[in-house]
Design a protein around this motif. Structure first.
Motif, PDB file in Angstrom:
ATOM      1  N   LYS A   7      31.874  30.336  35.543  1.00  0.00           N
ATOM      2  CA  LYS A   7      30.576  30.426  36.233  1.00  0.00           C
ATOM      3  C   LYS A   7      29.973  31.820  36.064  1.00  0.00           C
ATOM      4  O   LYS A   7      30.694  32.800  35.883  1.00  0.00           O
ATOM      5  CB  LYS A   7      30.769  30.155  37.722  1.00  0.00           C
ATOM      6  CG  LYS A   7      31.011  28.707  38.057  1.00  0.00           C
ATOM      7  CD  LYS A   7      31.143  28.583  39.577  1.00  0.00           C
ATOM      8  CE  LYS A   7      31.583  27.205  39.977  1.00  0.00           C
ATOM      9  NZ  LYS A   7      32.006  27.163  41.375  1.00  0.00           N
TER      10      LYS A   7
ATOM     11  N   SER B  10      31.283  34.341  38.417  1.00  0.00           N
ATOM     12  CA  SER B  10      32.595  34.898  38.057  1.00  0.00           C
ATOM     13  C   SER B  10      32.436  35.998  37.026  1.00  0.00           C
ATOM     14  O   SER B  10      33.141  37.012  37.076  1.00  0.00           O
ATOM     15  CB  SER B  10      33.488  33.801  37.477  1.00  0.00           C
ATOM     16  OG  SER B  10      33.781  32.872  38.471  1.00  0.00           O
TER      17      SER B  10
ATOM     18  N   TYR C 200      31.400  39.016  38.796  1.00  0.00           N
ATOM     19  CA  TYR C 200      32.554  39.579  39.518  1.00  0.00           C
ATOM     20  C   TYR C 200      33.444  40.372  38.559  1.00  0.00           C
ATOM     21  O   TYR C 200      33.876  41.491  38.864  1.00  0.00           O
ATOM     22  CB  TYR C 200      33.340  38.427  40.165  1.00  0.00           C
ATOM     23  CG  TYR C 200      34.756  38.769  40.555  1.00  0.00           C
ATOM     24  CD1 TYR C 200      35.031  39.505  41.702  1.00  0.00           C
ATOM     25  CD2 TYR C 200      35.839  38.347  39.769  1.00  0.00           C
ATOM     26  CE1 TYR C 200      36.337  39.818  42.049  1.00  0.00           C
ATOM     27  CE2 TYR C 200      37.138  38.654  40.118  1.00  0.00           C
ATOM     28  CZ  TYR C 200      37.394  39.389  41.256  1.00  0.00           C
ATOM     29  OH  TYR C 200      38.687  39.691  41.607  1.00  0.00           O
TER      30      TYR C 200
ATOM     31  N   GLN D  52      34.422  44.269  38.495  1.00  0.00           N
ATOM     32  CA  GLN D  52      35.819  44.718  38.494  1.00  0.00           C
ATOM     33  C   GLN D  52      36.041  45.764  37.399  1.00  0.00           C
ATOM     34  O   GLN D  52      36.717  46.762  37.595  1.00  0.00           O
ATOM     35  CB  GLN D  52      36.759  43.524  38.247  1.00  0.00           C
ATOM     36  CG  GLN D  52      36.923  42.604  39.434  1.00  0.00           C
ATOM     37  CD  GLN D  52      37.632  43.279  40.596  1.00  0.00           C
ATOM     38  OE1 GLN D  52      38.634  43.925  40.420  1.00  0.00           O
ATOM     39  NE2 GLN D  52      37.072  43.163  41.787  1.00  0.00           N
TER      40      GLN D  52
ATOM     41  N   ARG E 266      34.559  49.038  38.348  1.00  0.00           N
ATOM     42  CA  ARG E 266      35.362  49.634  39.415  1.00  0.00           C
ATOM     43  C   ARG E 266      36.653  50.240  38.851  1.00  0.00           C
ATOM     44  O   ARG E 266      37.120  51.285  39.304  1.00  0.00           O
ATOM     45  CB  ARG E 266      35.677  48.527  40.425  1.00  0.00           C
ATOM     46  CG  ARG E 266      36.434  48.984  41.614  1.00  0.00           C
ATOM     47  CD  ARG E 266      36.792  47.804  42.460  1.00  0.00           C
ATOM     48  NE  ARG E 266      38.047  48.079  43.118  1.00  0.00           N
ATOM     49  CZ  ARG E 266      38.623  47.261  43.963  1.00  0.00           C
ATOM     50  NH1 ARG E 266      38.086  46.115  44.241  1.00  0.00           N
ATOM     51  NH2 ARG E 266      39.755  47.588  44.537  1.00  0.00           N
TER      52      ARG E 266
ATOM     53  N   PHE F 134      39.532  35.646  31.355  1.00  0.00           N
ATOM     54  CA  PHE F 134      39.354  36.188  32.701  1.00  0.00           C
ATOM     55  C   PHE F 134      39.990  37.578  32.823  1.00  0.00           C
ATOM     56  O   PHE F 134      39.487  38.453  33.518  1.00  0.00           O
ATOM     57  CB  PHE F 134      39.995  35.225  33.709  1.00  0.00           C
ATOM     58  CG  PHE F 134      39.525  35.415  35.117  1.00  0.00           C
ATOM     59  CD1 PHE F 134      38.370  34.805  35.561  1.00  0.00           C
ATOM     60  CD2 PHE F 134      40.227  36.205  36.009  1.00  0.00           C
ATOM     61  CE1 PHE F 134      37.922  34.970  36.860  1.00  0.00           C
ATOM     62  CE2 PHE F 134      39.796  36.382  37.314  1.00  0.00           C
ATOM     63  CZ  PHE F 134      38.636  35.761  37.735  1.00  0.00           C
TER      64      PHE F 134
END
Lengths: 300, 221
Positions: A2, A5, A8, A12, A15, A214
């Motif tokens: 998605k 995601s 996100y 990450q 970060r 991922f």
């Protein structure tokens, strides 16, 4: 996957730059220095090529015409010369102009010209060629034209220039290849060290069922961001450094002006391609290095 | 649920880790796997998580035939298994709730579901007030609870616990096993590897003993 995601995972990645700040700083410095090395070499090469180009533009071929050519033939010749692809400029230089110029140059022999009424010199065309590598072909084509008495070309100058051009091309290719290889090795080692430190994290992600994509996307985002940052820093340093060098070079321009060189290529003319080159190269090299290093650990 | 038929594993250095092992674990069971160091317990866990493949025999887990499961599809199996390890295996750069949420993130779960589910599961393991703490800020027992919350969050049918009490003090160890028993009572199959016979004697139930790569005992205590 998605869109949420992907967002996100990118967050990450960004970060992680801060979380792993020591290794991030090391990667940033290595990337930036590598980009600067390659960037300055490219700038040096394009300036050298520009200098050679400036000198190349100074070439001049003089085509002396037969005495009996008519005005119509002269005009036709002019049209033919202008239509030749390798001729950048062609100017008719009449025998009267040539005579006047000769007289102006030989002021101490003025008395000699008092007995000569008509110009004894031939009409001529002065042309400049675009690419001196094709000088021979162009001269052959000119020699085939009717009404040509002789052609005077700067053969020594052309040969030296052709030699210089090929030397610079070979040298640039060798230096660039060596630099790119060295930089890639250093960058990939730094990236591998950085990813090595996080192999535990990667193994946990694998264990909880994360797919290879991922796991890799945050590393990719991190790599791209690091590359862009290093590229941006390289732009600032190169911009400042290049301006200073250009200023120093410009201060002593009288030495170069007889060769038709008016200084380094202005920064504004190369800023956009330089910016794009640094950012794209930084992002691509960094992302590729990070993802390749990660792949080793993502394999089950 | 889990079935091994005549499974043998030989490592590249020639060490025979499992020899002709056959066993079957049904849905909803709580099984202790015991055995000394080098008996083959860890190899069994690696087999079940598809970290390694058997040299011989058949491995079936949660409906997956691991012999046919390609390595790049192993995530499909792992998403249906919760795991708890001796060293907790938490990502140190993530908070407790981020560690737990990562499992749901990796299966593309809706954000709203993640926001509700993660605090709920962390409260189940008694960490409602420590969701924002990083693993380094938590005690061993608390870290293991985070690992248990992570194992539970996706509602798996099987939980594999590999020496979950190995790094914990006795009181916390009892609490962790109590929690596993509680999870089992809700219908989840639990496979717990341990070398602490005291727990086995206390809790009882089906116990499989592995020695030198072979199943030497498989019965209820």
């Amino acid at each position: 996957m998605k869109l949420g995601s992907v967002g996100y995972l990118f967050k990450q990645g960004l970060r992680n730059i801060w979380v792993n700040r020591i290794m991030s700083l090391a990667s940033f410095c290595i990337l930036m220095v590598s980009l600067l090395l390659i960037g300055f070499t490219v700038l040096f090469i394009i300036n050298i090529n520009m200098f050679i180009g400036s000198v190349e533009n100074k070439n001049e071929v003089i085509i002396f015409l037969e005495d009996d050519v008519t005005d119509t033939q002269i005009e036709q010749m002019g049209v033919k010369l202008k239509n030749m692809p390798n001729v950048s400029e062609s100017v008719f230089y009449s025998k009267d102009e040539a005579f006047e110029d000769l007289k102006a140059q030989m002021t101490d022999a003025e008395f000699a010209f008092t007995y000569i009424e008509d110009s004894p010199l031939p009409d001529a065309y002065r042309i400049k060629v675009r690419n001196i590598d094709d000088m021979d072909g162009t001269l052959n084509e000119i020699n085939r034209m009717e009404g040509i008495f002789s052609v005077k070309a700067p053969n020594d100058f052309v040969n030296i220039l052709i030699g210089m051009k090929s030397f610079v091309s070979v040298l640039s290719a060798m230096v660039m290849t060596a630099l790119v290889v060295v930089c890639l090795v250093i960058i990939s080692n730094t990236m591998r060290a950085s990813v090595d430190m996080r192999r535990r994290e990667i193994s946990i992600m694998r264990l909880v069922g994360a797919t290879a994509a991922f796991i890799k996307i945050p590393f990719l985002a991190e790599g791209v961001a690091m590359g862009v940052l290093a590229g941006a820093a390289a732009i600032v340093i190169t911009g400042a450094g290049y301006s200073e060098v250009a200023k120093m070079f410009g201060a002593d321009i009288s030495m170069w002006s007889p060769m038709g060189i008016s200084g380094l290529i202005p920064l504004k003319d190369i800023f956009m391609p330089m910016t794009a080159g640094y950012i794209l190269a930084g992002a691509a090299i960094s992302a590729a290095g990070t993802v390749m290093s990660t792949s080793k650990y993502v394999k089950v | 649920m889990i079935e091994l038929r005549n499974v043998s594993v030989v490592y590249p250095n020639g060490a025979e880790a499992l020899k002709d092992v056959s066993l079957k674990i049904n849905d909803g069971e709580f099984v202790f796997i015991v055995g000394g160091s080098g008996a083959g317990k860890s190899t069994l866990i690696k087999l079940l998580l598809k970290e390694i493949s058997p040299n011989e025999g058949l491995v079936l887990v949660n409906g997956f035939n691991l012999n046919n499961l390609k390595k790049n599809k192993a995530h499909k199996l792992r998403r249906k298994i919760g795991f708890v390890f001796q060293d907790f295996k938490l990502i140190n750069s993530m908070t407790a709730e981020e560690n737990v949420a990562f499992v749901l993130r990796s299966i593309d779960a809706p954000v709203k579901w993640i926001r509700n589910r993660v605090p709920y599961v962390l409260s189940l393991v008694g960490l409602k007030d420590k969701v924002k703490r990083y693993p380094g800020e938590l005690s061993g027992g608390e870290q293991q609870r985070v690992a248990m919350a992570r194992a539970l969050v996706n509602d798996p049918m099987l939980i594999i616990a590999d020496e979950p009490t190995g790094n914990l003090d006795p009181t916390t160890s009892w609490e962790i096993i109590d929690l596993l028993q509680e999870i089992n009572r809700c219908g989840t199959t639990v496979l717990m590897v341990t070398h602490e016979h005291e727990f086995v004697r206390h809790f009882g139930g089906r116990t499989i003993k592995i020695n030198e790569g072979r199943v030497v005992f498989d019965d209820y205590i």
